[in-house]
Design an enzyme around this catalytic site. Structure first.
Site, PDB file in Angstrom:
ATOM      1  N   CYS A  86       0.835  -1.201   0.000  1.00  0.00           N
ATOM      2  CA  CYS A  86       0.000   0.000   0.000  1.00  0.00           C
ATOM      3  C   CYS A  86       0.877   1.263   0.000  1.00  0.00           C
ATOM      4  CB  CYS A  86      -0.989  -0.038   1.168  1.00  0.00           C
ATOM      5  SG  CYS A  86      -2.368   1.120   0.970  1.00  0.00           S
ATOM      6  N   HIS A 179      -3.702  -4.838   0.784  1.00  0.00           N
ATOM      7  CA  HIS A 179      -3.214  -5.348   2.074  1.00  0.00           C
ATOM      8  C   HIS A 179      -3.371  -6.867   2.121  1.00  0.00           C
ATOM      9  CE1 HIS A 179      -2.506  -1.600   4.348  1.00  0.00           C
ATOM     10  NE2 HIS A 179      -3.446  -1.104   3.558  1.00  0.00           N
ATOM     11  N   GLU A 181      -2.227  -8.828   4.320  1.00  0.00           N
ATOM     12  CA  GLU A 181      -2.209  -9.324   5.697  1.00  0.00           C
ATOM     13  C   GLU A 181      -3.586  -9.460   6.322  1.00  0.00           C
ATOM     14  OE1 GLU A 181      -1.404  -4.846   5.894  1.00  0.00           O
ATOM     15  OE2 GLU A 181      -0.920  -6.543   4.597  1.00  0.00           O
TER      16      GLU A 181
END
Length: 522
Positions: A86, A179, A181
């Site tokens: 990002c 993202h 994660e």
């Protein structure tokens, strides 16, 4: 083996609220990693750390802002793989000769879909293998890359991010606009798996290894000193106590503070278990009058937390003197405690709430802190507890906050409300266990609301408290979803609470996720 003997991955934090989730994904792959804020990472730090790979986190800043967070230029010259996420992608492009533009109609927040280009990339092994040939991802960006840096190619695009996945395969630099994660990127873990594989990590970070390292660190830090441990009976402080006791034996004295804010029968259970089963030196300090007296009339949640944190230290210092003077105070502080409490200069992770283990402590302390779990997430603590031989039934207990029922009693705390809350919570947990749901839920509890409501019981009018049931699912406490109980379960539970707990005449169920809410009410 010390932490310096592991392959080490450095996460440079640019202020994202979910940076800790990056670390969590890497820990699941048995990779040792550390998070450090960008403004503390310079050439000397990089030399000392010796990273085998680097990840740039996301963040709320813009590369156009004055003093925008940036990594040291030399990080790109060290010959190690780098992954930018990002804002981390935008930083990488900005530093290496690409272009970033302000988000005018190209911002993306929430679910998006990335489709592949014709080029193949080892980093994307396991991606784009479905019939739809696209991957769901989670975007959260305003600015966007408009021109990639020299040496980079495009490997994935989305409607508002034409450079959603880019890479310089010669230098092993990878950058994604989304993202990976977060759980909203379902296949995101594969990207981290591919990244650490390409970087050559051995995957030797385990709780068995951590146990030995932590014991060595505790012995080195404490020496011949005495340690007093804040034992609450929760998983965190209990694992910390058993670990420290294994390291230094009876140099440890545990203090169980009954602050009058524990759950039903909890104090007797905790004291009995640790004295009789674990044979730990334990002082049972009944300080409920002190805590409840100081909390009388206090409604603000931050004030509650700081009062409780301050009183904890006062109590520990008092009992430390009684046992001959302790040099160290042990706490079961975890990684999520720290990330929700710390805001570093220049990379503004917003402070959500202070924790009694962190921000609530006064500046003046006569003891040094021992925090052997500070680097761990909750599920890692449970795995460590298993390594230490704690019973599975105990390790699997739901998290319980240090301030106890104080933060499940919004508004002013009274003994009457606490007694009602204990009984309601006991009924709720009994219901969850009876239906075989306890292990499916990350955390469940009752909050007693600071309002009374009109009700009818029999032929009489009641004017009693309302309560809220809370139950969430989570992996690490950083994000959470409410548990989808059946209507039958909720109806049965509400009926039991109203019938069995005097003082409650209305029951609600909290269906707020985190974010936007927090798990606890205060």
């Amino acid at each position: 083996m010390s932490t310096s003997d592991h392959d080490r991955l450095l996460i440079i934090d640019f202020g994202s609220q979910v940076t800790q989730l990056i670390a969590r994904r890497l820990r699941e792959l048995n990779v040792y990693c550390e998070i450090h804020p960008f403004n503390l990472v310079d050439d000397a730090f990089l030399d000392a750390f010796g990273a085998k790979a680097v990840i740039f986190s996301g963040g709320p800043s813009s590369v156009f802002a004055d003093g925008a967070p940036m990594p040291p230029a030399s990080v790109f010259e060290r010959g190690v793989p780098i992954l930018g996420i990002c804002y981390g992608q935008q930083v990488m492009m900005h530093c290496l000769g690409g272009k970033v533009e302000r988000g005018h109609g190209t911002a993306e927040f929430g679910r998006a879909y990335v489709t592949p280009t014709a080029q193949k990339l080892d980093m994307l092994q396991g991606w784009f293998e479905t019939d739809q040939d696209r991957e769901q991802v989670w975007m959260s960006h305003g600015d966007h890359v408009s021109q990639i840096a020299p040496g980079f190619e495009v490997f994935g695009t989305s409607p508002n991010a034409p450079f959603a996945i880019t890479a310089d395969t010669t230098r092993h630099f990878y950058a994604v606009q989304f993202h990976p994660e977060v759980h909203h990127t379902p296949n995101g873990a594969r990207l981290y798996e591919n990244f650490v594989r390409l970087a050559g990590f051995k995957g030797d970070w385990t709780m068995g290894a951590y146990r030995e390292e932590a014991i060595a660190k505790i012995r080195e830090q404490v020496g011949s000193g005495r340690v007093i441990c804040a034992l609450s009976g929760g998983v965190d402080s209990s694992v910390a106590a058993v670990l420290i006791h294994e390291a230094i034996g009876d140099q440890l004295t545990c203090v169980y503070v009954d602050h009058g804010l524990m759950r039903k029968d909890e104090s007797a259970q905790v004291v009995g278990m640790f004295r009789e089963h674990y044979n730990l030196p334990l002082i049972h300090a009944d300080e409920s009058d002190l805590f409840l007296g100081k909390l009388e009339g206090v409604s603000d949640p931050e004030t509650k937390r700081k009062i409780i944190g301050g009183l904890f230290i006062e109590v520990f210092e008092k009992y430390a003197k009684e046992i001959g003077g302790a040099d160290f105070l042990a706490q079961g502080t975890l990684y999520p405690d720290v990330i929700e409490s710390v805001s570093f200069s220049g990379g503004p992770s917003v402070t959500i709430k202070s924790h009694h283990n962190v921000g609530g402590l006064p500046e003046r302390m006569n003891m040094q802190l021992v925090e052997p779990l500070r680097e761990l997430f909750k599920d890692e603590v449970r795995a460590l507890g298993h390594e230490l031989g704690l019973p599975a039934s105990f390790i699997g207990r739901h998290p319980f906050p240090g301030p106890g029922l104080a933060i499940r009693c919004p508004g002013e705390i009274t003994r009457e409300k606490l007694d009602i809350l204990r009984e309601a919570d006991a009924v709720y947990i009994d219901q969850i266990r009876k239906h075989g749901l306890y292990d499916e839920i990350w955390q469940a509890f009752v909050a007693i609301l600071p309002v009374r409501t009109v009700g009818v019981m029999g032929d009489g009018r009641t004017y009693d408290f309302a309560c809220a049931l809370r139950a969430v699912t989570s992996v690490d406490g950083m994000t959470a979803d409410y548990y989808p109980f059946t209507h039958e379960f909720l109806g049965e539970t509400a009926t039991r609470i109203i019938n069995e707990v005097p003082g409650i005449n209305r029951v609600t169920y909290d269906i707020t996720s985190k974010p936007p809410g927090t798990i606890e009410w205060e």
